[in-house]
Design an enzyme around this catalytic site. Structure first.
Site, PDB file in Angstrom:
ATOM      1  N   THR A 139     -36.275 -31.700  70.887  1.00  0.00           N
ATOM      2  CA  THR A 139     -36.933 -30.961  71.964  1.00  0.00           C
ATOM      3  C   THR A 139     -37.572 -31.909  72.966  1.00  0.00           C
ATOM      4  OG1 THR A 139     -37.343 -29.150  70.411  1.00  0.00           O
ATOM      5  CG2 THR A 139     -38.628 -29.138  72.441  1.00  0.00           C
TER       6      THR A 139
ATOM      7  N   TYR B 213     -34.526 -34.643  58.528  1.00  0.00           N
ATOM      8  CA  TYR B 213     -34.257 -33.652  59.571  1.00  0.00           C
ATOM      9  C   TYR B 213     -32.811 -33.198  59.460  1.00  0.00           C
ATOM     10  CZ  TYR B 213     -33.773 -31.923  64.441  1.00  0.00           C
ATOM     11  OH  TYR B 213     -33.524 -31.172  65.577  1.00  0.00           O
TER      12      TYR B 213
ATOM     13  N   LYS C 207     -37.111 -30.964  57.149  1.00  0.00           N
ATOM     14  CA  LYS C 207     -37.064 -29.963  58.209  1.00  0.00           C
ATOM     15  C   LYS C 207     -35.628 -29.454  58.268  1.00  0.00           C
ATOM     16  CE  LYS C 207     -37.149 -29.458  63.239  1.00  0.00           C
ATOM     17  NZ  LYS C 207     -37.371 -30.154  64.537  1.00  0.00           N
TER      18      LYS C 207
ATOM     19  N   THR D 128     -41.562 -26.089  62.060  1.00  0.00           N
ATOM     20  CA  THR D 128     -41.537 -26.975  63.218  1.00  0.00           C
ATOM     21  C   THR D 128     -41.009 -26.159  64.379  1.00  0.00           C
ATOM     22  OG1 THR D 128     -41.153 -28.890  61.804  1.00  0.00           O
ATOM     23  CG2 THR D 128     -40.694 -29.169  64.127  1.00  0.00           C
TER      24      THR D 128
END
Length: 294
Positions: free
Chosen positions: A47, A135, A163, A205
């Site tokens: 992001t 991730y 995540k 998240t």
């Protein structure tokens, strides 16, 4: 080692102006998160347009964020790269600057084997003393951790969390059954946060919390207090926002939403482009309907 990977973690946008980091906007963005008491912020993730940052920009972004936060909340840095040597450099620099932990995905594009993924993270683990969050973003990286690789990596003492941006809601249950008790699993998908946490997740998240950290925080607090009805009501209210923020590739919509609310310029780096007119209209309408203000 304290596990900072839990609760509401905002995956922050990175503000630009005239193709440079906009540090004044960064201060507004970070202070907005501190004000609403998110549990941590993630800097230079997907992001945050991390792939568009030079190494010097990466350092400046982290240094400035650390100064602004001033230990109010944990800072997690993104250290993803398809080059293990460069990822190690990002992790080493993160440690030097003083962030509280870092996150990394499997190397993208090169499609390593599961053994290659393990060796990549083993190399990152060796270069620093920070807690690490894995991730999983297979739509971005092109490869994913197998459950077995997650189990192997969880045995490294500083790898403390995953995540998960996938859509397999059985996965947190499977992983929870095998990993050490203090290994945390969080979702990276706003729209499945309640379903994911019902299956063993302990946090979120979030992209949406760039602009509604207060509402996201309230949702998670209600869930953690077993107020399922209250959490579902908030989640239902936010669903149109989640949809609008992914109507085009992230972070295109959230960057425009933040701009519309006065947090930053609507500047995004190529090959990403500004939100289309139809996407802008959809974002504006949902911001108005939810009475979102900064």
């Amino acid at each position: 080692m304290h596990n900072i990977f839990k609760g509401l973690i905002t995956a922050l946008i990175t503000p630009f102006k005239d193709n440079k980091l906009d540090l004044y906007a960064l201060e507004r963005i970070v202070k907005h998160q501190i004000k609403h008491e998110v549990d941590a912020v993630l800097i230079a993730g997907s992001t945050g347009e991390s792939s568009s940052l030079s190494f010097e920009e990466y350092k400046l972004l982290l240094q400035t964020s650390v100064e602004i936060v001033n230990k109010c909340i944990p800072i997690i840095s993104g250290c993803s790269s398809n080059n293990t040597t460069y990822a190690r450099a990002l992790a080493a620099e993160s440690t030097k600057i003083g962030v509280d932990g870092f996150m990394a995905s499997p190397p993208s594009y090169v499609k390593p084997t599961q053994h290659g993924i393990y060796k990549h993270f083993e190399a990152l683990h060796e270069v620093c003393n920070l807690p690490i969050m894995l991730y999983s973003a297979p739509t971005r990286s092109g490869v994913d951790f197998s459950d077995e690789t997650i189990l192997r990596l969880s045995k490294l003492p500083r790898i403390l969390a995953l995540k998960d941006c996938g859509v397999d809601l059985e996965r947190p249950l499977r992983i929870r059954a095998t990993v050490k008790k203090d290994f945390n699993i969080l979702t990276g998908n706003d729209e499945v946060v309640l379903a994911f946490n019902a299956q063993g997740g302990v946090g979120w998240t979030s992209v949406a919390s760039n602009i509604v950290p207060n509402i996201c925080k309230e949702l998670l607090e209600k869930w953690n207090k077993n107020d399922t009805k209250g959490a579902l009501e908030i989640h239902q209210k936010l669903l149109p926002l989640y949809t609008a923020l992914f109507v085009e590739s992230n972070p295109i919509p959230i960057k425009y939403a933040a701009h519309y609310l006065g947090l930053c310029e609507n500047e995004i780096r190529p090959p990403l482009t500004e939100a289309s007119d139809s996407a802008k209209k959809q974002i504006e309408n949902i911001i108005t309907s939810l009475s979102i203000k900064i």
